[in-house]
Design an enzyme around this catalytic site. Structure first.
Site, PDB file in Angstrom:
ATOM      1  N   ARG A  74       0.853  -1.191   0.000  1.00 24.17           N
ATOM      2  CA  ARG A  74       0.000   0.000   0.000  1.00 24.17           C
ATOM      3  C   ARG A  74       0.889   1.240   0.000  1.00 24.17           C
ATOM      4  O   ARG A  74       1.730   1.397   0.874  1.00 24.17           O
ATOM      5  CB  ARG A  74      -0.908   0.003   1.234  1.00 24.17           C
ATOM      6  CG  ARG A  74      -1.987  -1.071   1.199  1.00 24.17           C
ATOM      7  CD  ARG A  74      -3.063  -0.769   2.223  1.00 24.17           C
ATOM      8  NE  ARG A  74      -4.010  -1.868   2.353  1.00 24.17           N
ATOM      9  CZ  ARG A  74      -5.065  -2.029   1.570  1.00 24.17           C
ATOM     10  NH1 ARG A  74      -5.315  -1.181   0.588  1.00 24.17           N
ATOM     11  NH2 ARG A  74      -5.898  -3.046   1.763  1.00 24.17           N
ATOM     12  N   ASN A 112      -9.013   1.744  -5.815  1.00 26.53           N
ATOM     13  CA  ASN A 112      -9.244   3.188  -5.920  1.00 26.53           C
ATOM     14  C   ASN A 112      -8.001   4.063  -5.731  1.00 26.53           C
ATOM     15  O   ASN A 112      -7.756   4.967  -6.522  1.00 26.53           O
ATOM     16  CB  ASN A 112     -10.299   3.608  -4.899  1.00 26.53           C
ATOM     17  CG  ASN A 112     -11.689   3.318  -5.418  1.00 26.53           C
ATOM     18  OD1 ASN A 112     -12.070   3.838  -6.456  1.00 26.53           O
ATOM     19  ND2 ASN A 112     -12.419   2.451  -4.739  1.00 26.53           N
ATOM     20  N   THR A 114      -4.855   3.192  -5.945  1.00 25.37           N
ATOM     21  CA  THR A 114      -3.933   2.883  -7.040  1.00 25.37           C
ATOM     22  C   THR A 114      -4.347   3.627  -8.300  1.00 25.37           C
ATOM     23  O   THR A 114      -3.512   4.157  -9.038  1.00 25.37           O
ATOM     24  CB  THR A 114      -3.975   1.359  -7.298  1.00 25.37           C
ATOM     25  OG1 THR A 114      -3.621   0.694  -6.092  1.00 25.37           O
ATOM     26  CG2 THR A 114      -3.043   0.953  -8.420  1.00 25.37           C
ATOM     27  N   ILE A 135     -11.698  -6.725  -4.127  1.00 28.79           N
ATOM     28  CA  ILE A 135     -12.822  -7.537  -3.652  1.00 28.79           C
ATOM     29  C   ILE A 135     -13.989  -6.635  -3.247  1.00 28.79           C
ATOM     30  O   ILE A 135     -15.104  -7.101  -3.077  1.00 28.79           O
ATOM     31  CB  ILE A 135     -12.429  -8.449  -2.460  1.00 28.79           C
ATOM     32  CG1 ILE A 135     -12.022  -7.623  -1.229  1.00 28.79           C
ATOM     33  CG2 ILE A 135     -11.334  -9.412  -2.858  1.00 28.79           C
ATOM     34  CD1 ILE A 135     -11.967  -8.435   0.059  1.00 28.79           C
ATOM     35  N   ASP A 136     -13.728  -5.330  -3.071  1.00 31.02           N
ATOM     36  CA  ASP A 136     -14.777  -4.419  -2.597  1.00 31.02           C
ATOM     37  C   ASP A 136     -15.773  -4.010  -3.690  1.00 31.02           C
ATOM     38  O   ASP A 136     -16.851  -3.496  -3.381  1.00 31.02           O
ATOM     39  CB  ASP A 136     -14.147  -3.141  -2.011  1.00 31.02           C
ATOM     40  CG  ASP A 136     -13.291  -3.427  -0.786  1.00 31.02           C
ATOM     41  OD1 ASP A 136     -13.513  -4.466  -0.147  1.00 31.02           O
ATOM     42  OD2 ASP A 136     -12.399  -2.623  -0.485  1.00 31.02           O
ATOM     43  N   HIS A 180     -14.568  -1.675   4.431  1.00 33.75           N
ATOM     44  CA  HIS A 180     -14.659  -0.573   5.390  1.00 33.75           C
ATOM     45  C   HIS A 180     -15.536   0.562   4.886  1.00 33.75           C
ATOM     46  O   HIS A 180     -16.260   1.192   5.650  1.00 33.75           O
ATOM     47  CB  HIS A 180     -13.260  -0.027   5.711  1.00 33.75           C
ATOM     48  CG  HIS A 180     -12.631  -0.743   6.856  1.00 33.75           C
ATOM     49  ND1 HIS A 180     -11.492  -1.508   6.721  1.00 33.75           N
ATOM     50  CD2 HIS A 180     -13.006  -0.832   8.147  1.00 33.75           C
ATOM     51  CE1 HIS A 180     -11.196  -2.032   7.904  1.00 33.75           C
ATOM     52  NE2 HIS A 180     -12.087  -1.632   8.775  1.00 33.75           N
ATOM     53  N   ARG A 284      -9.639 -12.644   0.528  1.00 34.34           N
ATOM     54  CA  ARG A 284      -8.808 -12.177  -0.591  1.00 34.34           C
ATOM     55  C   ARG A 284      -7.888 -13.280  -1.118  1.00 34.34           C
ATOM     56  O   ARG A 284      -7.123 -13.053  -2.045  1.00 34.34           O
ATOM     57  CB  ARG A 284      -7.925 -11.001  -0.136  1.00 34.34           C
ATOM     58  CG  ARG A 284      -8.676  -9.779   0.262  1.00 34.34           C
ATOM     59  CD  ARG A 284      -7.920  -8.496   0.012  1.00 34.34           C
ATOM     60  NE  ARG A 284      -6.561  -8.466   0.452  1.00 34.34           N
ATOM     61  CZ  ARG A 284      -6.048  -7.553   1.294  1.00 34.34           C
ATOM     62  NH1 ARG A 284      -6.847  -6.627   1.812  1.00 34.34           N
ATOM     63  NH2 ARG A 284      -4.780  -7.546   1.589  1.00 34.34           N
TER      64      ARG A 284
END
Ligand code: F6P
Length: 357
Positions: A74, A112, A114, A135-136, A180, A284
Site C-alpha cells: 500500500r 481506488n 492505485t 474484492i470491494d 470498510h 482475498r
C-alpha cells in the site's frame, strides 16, 4: 520493440495473475518483439527501481494462482507528493524509472487509491492503463471489479458454515465481511448465504431495529439468527458524528471491530449468547473463481488491444458484459457505493431481510 511495465498495488486479491497473463498473452500473440518489466511490490518498485524482466515462463501456470507474482504494497495516494524519509521525490522517481526503461506503457492493477496514482502519472505525461482490481467492487465506472466474485464465494461459504452451527446451538451469529467503506461484498454474500440481517456502511443501523428483527424471528420459533456485518457498518448515532469525532470514537473502542461491539450490545439487550466469526483476509486469498478468470482474461486481452491501438490513460472496464476503455480523468477519485434505495436492497427487504434501518 514494445516495452511495457506492470505492477500490482494495494491489497491483493484473486485473479491479479490471471489479469497480467491476459495482457501479456494478448500482446505476445500479436507483437513480434515484446519486453515486459515487472515492478516489485506495487509503486514501491517503480519508485525505487526494483524490477525484473519477465519471460513467457513467468506467465505460464498462473491463471489459477492466487496472490500476485509481483508482490504488492500500500502506497497511499495522499503521500505520493510527499518526499520519502530521504527526501526523494516519489513522482519524479517513478517518471525516471519509466523513462530509463524506455517504456511504451505501464499497466497498473489496483483499486481506488492505485487508480488515483495512475491518473496522476497520466497527468505527468506517462502512458498508463489501469485494470480494476478489488474484492470491494467499489471502483466507479465499471460494473464489476476482479476479485469481487471470488471473495463473494468465500464469504458465502463462511456464512453457510456458520448456518449449520448456529441452527444446532440456537445462537445468534455475526459474520463480519470485508469492506470498510462500501458494502457490496457484504450485501452479495449476505443475500447468497441467506443472512437474516445485513448491516452495511451505506445504511446506518439502529440497534433497536436489529434487536427487534432478532426478537421477531424468535417469536416465529426460529432459534437462530445470522447477521452479515460489513467491517465498516455504522450506527445511526455514529453516522451523525463528524469524521474526526467518529475516528476518535473508533480509536477508543474496546472491541476489536464493530461486529464485537454489536454482539455485546445485542447480548446485553436480549440476554442471549452472540458469537462473532471473522473470515478476514481469507476473503482475498486462494484461487480465483472461474468467473474472475474469465473476467481477467477478457480485461487483459482488451488492455493488450488498447496498448496496440496506443490508446492510453484509460481504465479497462466491464460494462453490460462488454469491455470498455474509460478515461481515467473521468473516474479517478470517485467511489461506487451501494444505493440504499436501489433495487437489490428493496428486493432483499421484500423477502424480510433487515438492514437495521
Ligand atoms: O480493499 C480491500 C480490503 O480487503 C478491504 O475490504 C479491507 O477493508 C481492507 O482491504 C483490509 O486492508 P489490509 O489488508 O490492509 O488489512
Amino acid at each position: 520493440m514494445l516495452r511495457i511495465g506492470m505492477l500490482t498495488s494495494g491489497g491483493d486479491c484473486q485473479a491479479l495473475n490471471a489479469a497480467m497473463r491476459g495482457v501479456v498473452k494478448g500482446l505476445a500473440a500479436n507483437v513480434d518483439e515484446l519486453e515486459v518489466y515487472g515492478f516489485e511490490n506495487g509503486y514501491k518498485g517503480l519508485i525505487y527501481g526494483h524490477y525484473r524482466l519477465l519471460t513467457s515462463s513467468d506467465f505460464s501456470g498462473i491463471l489459477t494462482k492466487g496472490g500476485t507474482i509481483l508482490g504488492s504494497s500500500r502506497q497511499p495516494f495522499k503521500l505520493m507528493r510527499v518526499p520519502d524519509e530521504n527526501g526523494l521525490d516519489k513522482v519524479e522517481a517513478m517518471k525516471q524509472t519509466y523513462h530509463k526503461l524506455n517504456l511504451n506503457c505501464l499497466v497498473i492493477l489496483g483499486g481506488n487509491g492505485t487508480q488515483k496514482t495512475a491518473n496522476l502519472l497520466r497527468e505527468e505525461g506517462l502512458n498508463v492503463i489501469h485494470l480494476p482490481k478489488t474484492i470491494d467492487n467499489d471502483i466507479y465506472g465499471t460494473d464489476v471489479t476482479f476479485g469481487f466474485q471470488s471473495a463473494i464465494n468465500i464469504a458465502t461459504d463462511a456464512i453457510d458454515c456458520i448456518h449449520t452451527t448456529a441452527a444446532s446451538h440456537n445462537r445468534v451469529f455475526i459474520v463480519e465481511v470485508m469492506g470498510h467503506k462500501v458494502g457490496w461484498l457484504t450485501l452479495y454474500a449476505g443475500v447468497a448465504g441467506g443472512a437474516d440481517i445485513i448491516l452495511l456502511p451505506e445504511i446506518p443501523y439502529d440497534l433497536d431495529k436489529v434487536v427487534d428483527a432478532i426478537a421477531k424471528r424468535s417469536s416465529q420459533g426460529k432459534g437462530f439468527t445470522i447477521l452479515a456485518v460489513a467491517e465498516g457498518a455504522i450506527s445511526k448515532e455514529d453516522a451523525a458524528l463528524s469524521k474526526k469525532e467518529y475516528k476518535a470514537k473508533v480509536a477508543e473502542r474496546k472491541y476489536p471491530s464493530v461486529s464485537y461491539e454489536i454482539a455485546a450490545e445485542i447480548s446485553k439487550k436480549l440476554g442471549s449468547e452472540v458469537r462473532v466469526a471473522v473470515p478476514g483476509h481469507t476473503q482475498r486469498g486462494g484461487s480465483p473463481c472461474p468467473y474472475d478468470r474469465v473476467l481477467c482474461t477478457r480485461l487483459g486481452a482488451a488492455a493488450a488491444k488498447a496498448i496496440m491501438d496506443k490508446e492510453y490513460g484509460v481504465m479497462i472496464a466491464m460494462i453490460d458484459n462488454k469491455t470498455k476503455r474509460v478515461p481515467l480523468g473521468e473516474v479517478a477519485g470517485k467511489l461506487k457505493t451501494v444505493d440504499p434505495n436501489g433495487q437489490m436492497i428493496k428486493e432483499a427487504k421484500r423477502i424480510g431481510i433487515s438492514f437495521g434501518d
